[in-house]
Design a protein around this motif. Structure first.
Motif, PDB file in Angstrom:
ATOM      1  N   VAL A 142      62.573  -1.405  45.240  1.00  0.00           N
ATOM      2  CA  VAL A 142      62.263  -2.834  45.410  1.00  0.00           C
ATOM      3  C   VAL A 142      62.241  -3.531  44.049  1.00  0.00           C
ATOM      4  N   ILE A 143      61.677  -2.898  43.048  1.00  0.00           N
ATOM      5  CA  ILE A 143      61.629  -3.488  41.721  1.00  0.00           C
ATOM      6  C   ILE A 143      63.035  -3.639  41.147  1.00  0.00           C
ATOM      7  N   GLU A 144      63.924  -2.675  41.415  1.00  0.00           N
ATOM      8  CA  GLU A 144      65.297  -2.803  40.931  1.00  0.00           C
ATOM      9  C   GLU A 144      66.004  -3.986  41.589  1.00  0.00           C
ATOM     10  N   MET A 145      65.754  -4.184  42.890  1.00  0.00           N
ATOM     11  CA  MET A 145      66.333  -5.357  43.556  1.00  0.00           C
ATOM     12  C   MET A 145      65.762  -6.653  42.968  1.00  0.00           C
ATOM     13  N   ARG A 146      64.502  -6.630  42.651  1.00  0.00           N
ATOM     14  CA  ARG A 146      63.897  -7.813  42.024  1.00  0.00           C
ATOM     15  C   ARG A 146      64.534  -8.081  40.667  1.00  0.00           C
ATOM     16  N   ARG A 147      64.765  -7.028  39.895  1.00  0.00           N
ATOM     17  CA  ARG A 147      65.406  -7.203  38.595  1.00  0.00           C
ATOM     18  C   ARG A 147      66.815  -7.769  38.743  1.00  0.00           C
ATOM     19  N   ASP A 148      67.588  -7.266  39.717  1.00  0.00           N
ATOM     20  CA  ASP A 148      68.943  -7.776  39.924  1.00  0.00           C
ATOM     21  C   ASP A 148      68.928  -9.241  40.327  1.00  0.00           C
ATOM     22  N   LEU A 149      67.960  -9.626  41.137  1.00  0.00           N
ATOM     23  CA  LEU A 149      67.881 -11.016  41.573  1.00  0.00           C
ATOM     24  C   LEU A 149      67.539 -11.930  40.400  1.00  0.00           C
ATOM     25  N   LEU A 150      66.635 -11.483  39.508  1.00  0.00           N
ATOM     26  CA  LEU A 150      66.310 -12.278  38.331  1.00  0.00           C
ATOM     27  C   LEU A 150      67.441 -12.275  37.314  1.00  0.00           C
ATOM     28  N   TRP A 151      68.241 -11.217  37.324  1.00  0.00           N
ATOM     29  CA  TRP A 151      69.359 -11.134  36.397  1.00  0.00           C
ATOM     30  C   TRP A 151      70.374 -12.249  36.679  1.00  0.00           C
ATOM     31  N   SER A 152      70.682 -12.434  37.956  1.00  0.00           N
ATOM     32  CA  SER A 152      71.605 -13.496  38.343  1.00  0.00           C
ATOM     33  C   SER A 152      71.447 -13.775  39.823  1.00  0.00           C
ATOM     34  N   ARG A 153      71.498 -15.052  40.178  1.00  0.00           N
ATOM     35  CA  ARG A 153      71.420 -15.411  41.596  1.00  0.00           C
ATOM     36  C   ARG A 153      72.663 -14.969  42.358  1.00  0.00           C
ATOM     37  N   ALA A 154      73.707 -14.593  41.620  1.00  0.00           N
ATOM     38  CA  ALA A 154      74.898 -14.066  42.287  1.00  0.00           C
ATOM     39  C   ALA A 154      74.615 -12.736  42.978  1.00  0.00           C
ATOM     40  N   ASN A 155      73.519 -12.062  42.631  1.00  0.00           N
ATOM     41  CA  ASN A 155      73.139 -10.808  43.278  1.00  0.00           C
ATOM     42  C   ASN A 155      72.338 -11.042  44.553  1.00  0.00           C
ATOM     43  N   GLY A 156      72.199 -12.294  44.980  1.00  0.00           N
ATOM     44  CA  GLY A 156      71.365 -12.585  46.147  1.00  0.00           C
ATOM     45  C   GLY A 156      71.832 -11.873  47.399  1.00  0.00           C
ATOM     46  N   LYS A 157      73.121 -11.931  47.706  1.00  0.00           N
ATOM     47  CA  LYS A 157      73.632 -11.300  48.934  1.00  0.00           C
ATOM     48  C   LYS A 157      73.527  -9.774  48.849  1.00  0.00           C
ATOM     49  N   ARG A 158      73.875  -9.213  47.676  1.00  0.00           N
ATOM     50  CA  ARG A 158      73.772  -7.758  47.524  1.00  0.00           C
ATOM     51  C   ARG A 158      72.325  -7.297  47.676  1.00  0.00           C
ATOM     52  N   THR A 159      71.388  -8.052  47.090  1.00  0.00           N
ATOM     53  CA  THR A 159      69.971  -7.699  47.209  1.00  0.00           C
ATOM     54  C   THR A 159      69.521  -7.743  48.659  1.00  0.00           C
TER      55      THR A 159
END
Length: 856
Positions: free
Chosen positions: A428-445
């Motif tokens: 879950v924390i890794e998904m949170r990091r990806d989402l903060l990294w870029s909003r382009a990761n929203g669908k993947r998250t």
């Protein structure tokens, strides 16, 4: 002499003192009213001269001011003399007589006009005179009327009086005496010949004293750069001349500029300049002198890292540093930026990151003591930052009072942050990091989170964390369709953080489960190469869990000595004698870095725990219904958090604006006595401005949760208390349905009423079920297993304190004893330092926090 005159003289003799004081007061009153401008002007002039105003103004202004004051005094004397009237004897008598009843002094001066030949009339007159004489003897002095408000509406007399008092306390009276030195022409100064005075004031931050040049007999001395020189030449202009090459910039330093103006006329009476370089200062003429002045340059400050940054178990970063400056460091900054070259750009980090400003932190400075040379520790918890546990570059910079700034070379490091050893929490924390990294990761998250929550049975044991994760997932999917904004992204990231914390920390009440969980986390930490501090924290957790486990085993043996099997007795003996030795050996192996052997010993300890059982109820069996009661308590807490959120939305609607940053609520799963779980203040599914539909979804999920709990075998079946408890839970479910409908209609007031009904019904049901449990298990009731305890901690007040024995709130137990006092004080001090260094907080708040820290 008549009888009346004798009576008047006798009366005046008896009031001689009051009459004299009244006469003096009348003099003072008339002098004050006539001549108050005189001393007002003189007091103002005294204050101006004592504070050295004549040294600041040009000479012509000094003389203009003195002339104006002189004219003002002369005019005030003339005008006052014209207004002044000398008080006469009759005026004094009238003023004194006016304060006496019947004006006896005036009566004593009267004569009998008629009836002087009538004996009876004369007797009455004598009686009247005697009475007036007695009244006259009662005379008291009359105070003068010194009020000047009508003549001085601006209260200038008080202003100059206060200025004069301050001048006496903080000024220099000698400047008033030496005012004759201002004479530019023939006079005292010319009679004495040319003279001079000089002062040198080093910069205030150096802490060095001022120098009086007239007292310096040596030919040369040293001064800090930037020292201010003040020279005064007296006598005929041109008789003395100043020559110096201190204020001009050095040829090799064209960027250096003097900070103070230097006079272009070497014979000017007043000269001021700043020392920028080494050179000579000379006063040419009668009584002149010269000095060789060497400038002490102001060195630049220095700062360096002391070791690498360390991470505490909570994710807190500790970075030691050392700073030095010849006169003291004033401020410091730590700048953290992402090290993209050392970053492993895979998975969610493969996309282009969004632009983020570097992290800027205030370096801690010594609150008291010397700042010329010191070492401190930068303490900050950046676990929630998007760059936590990623490679970064940190630079330190310090500044001194002269404005010199020194910055270190970039220091490469991994930004310390909290580590999650539970695999699901880490995901879950890794998904949170990806989402903060870029909003382009929203669908993947969203896809990965949906896969994680697809079949949670046996995988996600924390039900409240699962519900919050599902709500967050729906929020993310909806935002992906509508357009994921930064504000919504940050709210979702905060919710994911809370989910991970709940999963990592858990909410387990069973001692054996806590022990197994502590073993699993320690094993995961060993495999992942955790730091010593993290392993020490996990070892403490394992020790606490083991002590709880041993306590329950001992209680089981004490309560059921006859039914305790020989096998359990042997297990208890092994646990008490050997388990602690195993833990000591485990800690020793980890301190020595022998992680493989430590893992083997931990596996052996886990197998030993599998052969042991925890007795929570009578005869070694669990208390029937305790788990269900714990679930109902969780539901009640979640309903309370949801009601708080709805109430804040209602407030925001009334104010005509959305929720402001920092306005908090408790989301689902948050406990009043366990802060940090559930949604944090200002975070949630709803976001700023409110989202009634999201609240309705949460209310429906809570209703489904209550329905499942009611179907899992509640205690007290077949008893009146059990029946009453089930009926109350049914009422709570119906109230939740009506609350959901009200939320969908955006009726916040109606929803709050229905939610209050649901919580009341839940409490009533839990009380009845708790009584049913106590009736079915008398031994539990004797050992403190009352209904409050069965309700999973509902016997605590909102601050987490245990209720009194008779139902009163609070406890007679001391809340802080021994080490707790110092631990809590240290935590508060650490929090104050963290907030005072937070650049995002208002400057007023940071100044206030720094003032709080000054005594420490």
């Amino acid at each position: 002499m008549t009888e009346t005159n004798l009576s008047l003289e006798a009366a005046l003799a008896r009031v001689k003192l009051p009459l004299a004081l009244t006469w003096a007061g009348l003099w003072l009153e008339r002098i004050t009213r006539a001549f108050w401008p005189v001393w007002t002007i003189l007091l103002g002039l005294f204050a101006a001269l004592a504070f050295g105003l004549q040294d600041i103004l040009p000479l012509w202004a000094d003389w203009a001011g003195l002339a104006a004051c002189g004219l003002g005094v002369v005019w005030s004397l003339i005008a006052g003399g014209m207004r002044f009237r000398r008080p006469g004897h009759d005026e004094v008598l009238d003023r004194l007589d006016a304060r006496l009843p019947g004006r006896p002094l005036a009566a004593l001066r009267d004569h009998q006009a008629i009836g002087a030949a009538d004996g009876e009339s004369v007797a009455v007159w004598r009686t009247h005179i005697e009475r007036m004489t007695e009244r006259a003897a009662q005379a008291r002095p009359v105070a003068p009327d010194l009020r000047l408000s009508a003549r001085d509406p601006l209260a200038l007399r008080y202003v100059t009086l206060i200025a004069a008092i301050l001048a006496l306390l903080f000024g220099n009276v000698g400047r008033v005496i030496g005012v004759q030195d201002l004479a530019p022409g023939p006079g005292a100064a010319l009679a004495a010949g040319p003279a001079w005075e000089g002062w040198i004031q080093p910069p205030a931050y150096t802490g060095k004293p001022s120098l009086y040049l007239n007292d310096i007999t040596r030919d040369g001395f040293s001064l800090p750069v930037g020292s201010h020189v003040i020279l005064r030449l007296y006598g005929k202009q041109g008789a003395l001349k100043v020559t110096q090459d201190l204020s001009a910039p050095a040829p090799t330093e064209p960027e250096t500029k003097p900070t103070g103006p230097a006079s272009t006329d070497p014979s000017a009476p007043a000269q001021n300049f700043d020392i920028a370089r080494s050179g000579t200062l000379a006063i040419e003429g009668p009584g002149g002198r010269s000095w060789k002045i060497t400038v002490i340059p102001d060195g630049t400050p220095s700062v360096k890292f002391l070791g690498t940054a360390t991470r505490r178990a909570s994710g807190e970063m500790h970075q030691r540093f050392a700073a030095h400056d010849d006169y003291g460091v004033t401020t410091g900054r730590a700048r953290i930026s992402l090290d993209t070259g050392a970053l492993d750009r895979r998975y969610g980090l493969a996309v282009k990151p969004e632009k983020r400003d570097p992290i800027v932190l205030d370096l801690p400075m010594p609150i008291s003591g010397d700042r010329t040379k010191f070492d401190e520790t930068l303490i900050e918890n950046l676990s929630k930052d998007a760059w936590a546990n990623l490679p970064v570059e940190m630079t330190l910079s310090v500044e001194d009072a002269a404005g010199h700034i020194t910055t270190t070379a970039p220091h490469q490091m991994v930004l310390p942050g909290r580590r999650f050893f539970e695999p699901l929490a880490a995901a879950v924390i890794e998904m949170r990091r990806d989402l903060l990294w870029s909003r382009a990761n929203g669908k993947r998250t969203a896809q990965i989170l949906r896969a994680i929550t697809n079949k949670p049975e046996g995988f996600i044991r924390n039900e409240s964390a699962y519900l919050l994760l599902r709500i967050t997932l729906r929020r993310l999917e909806r935002a992906n369709e509508e357009g994921l904004t930064k504000e919504v992204r940050d709210e979702i990231a905060e919710s994911l953080w809370q989910v991970a914390v709940q999963i990592e920390d858990g909410d387990l009440s069973n001692a054996l489960e806590r022990l197994r969980r502590a073993q699993d986390r320690l094993s995961e930490a060993i495999r992942n190469g955790a730091s010593k501090d993290e392993i020490a924290s996990l070892m403490d957790e394992l020790n606490k869990a083991l002590r709880d486990y041993m306590r329950q085993l001992a209680q089981q043996q004490q309560n059921n000595p006859d039914k305790q099997s020989a096998e359990n007795q042997q297990s208890l003996k092994i646990t008490g004698d050997q388990l602690q030795q195993m833990l000591d050996r485990l800690q020793q192996l980890m301190e020595q870095g022998r992680m493989a052997e430590a893992q083997q010993l931990l596996d052996q300890l886990s197998r030993m725990m599998e052969n042991m059982r925890v007795a929570q109820g009578q005869n070694g069996m669990p208390i029937p219904g305790q788990q269900q009661m714990q679930g109902l308590a969780d539901t009640l807490r979640q309903q309370q958090g949801l009601s708080d959120r709805a109430f804040r939305n209602l407030q925001n609607q009334g104010q005509g604006q959305g929720q402001q940053p920092g306005e908090g609520d408790m989301g689902m799963g948050e406990r009043p006595d366990q802060p940090g779980q559930g949604m944090q203040p200002g975070q949630g599914q709803q976001g700023q401005g409110g989202d009634a539909q999201a609240l309705a979804d949460r209310q429906r999920a809570l209703r489904d949760q209550l329905r499942r709990q009611a179907q899992q075998g509640l205690p007290g079946a077949g008893t009146p208390e059990g029946k009453a408890g089930r009926e109350a839970l049914d009422r709570a479910g119906r109230a939740m349905d009506r609350a959901e409908q009200a939320l969908r209609n955006n009726d916040m007031a109606g929803a709050l009423d229905r939610q209050a009904e649901a919580m009341d019904a839940l409490r009533e049901g839990m009380r009845n079920l708790g009584r049913a449990m106590a009736r079915n298990d008398p031994q539990q009731g004797q050992q403190g297993g009352n209904s409050d305890q069965a309700m999973g901690g509902q016997g605590r007040d909102p601050l987490g304190r245990q209720t009194g024995e008779t139902g009163r709130m609070g406890t007679d137990r001391s809340l802080l004893q021994g080490e707790d006092i110092y631990r809590r004080a240290q935590e508060l001090l650490k929090e104050l330092r963290r907030r005072s260094g937070d650049q995002s907080r208002p400057e007023v708040e940071r100044d206030y926090l720094k003032r709080l820290l000054e005594p420490f």
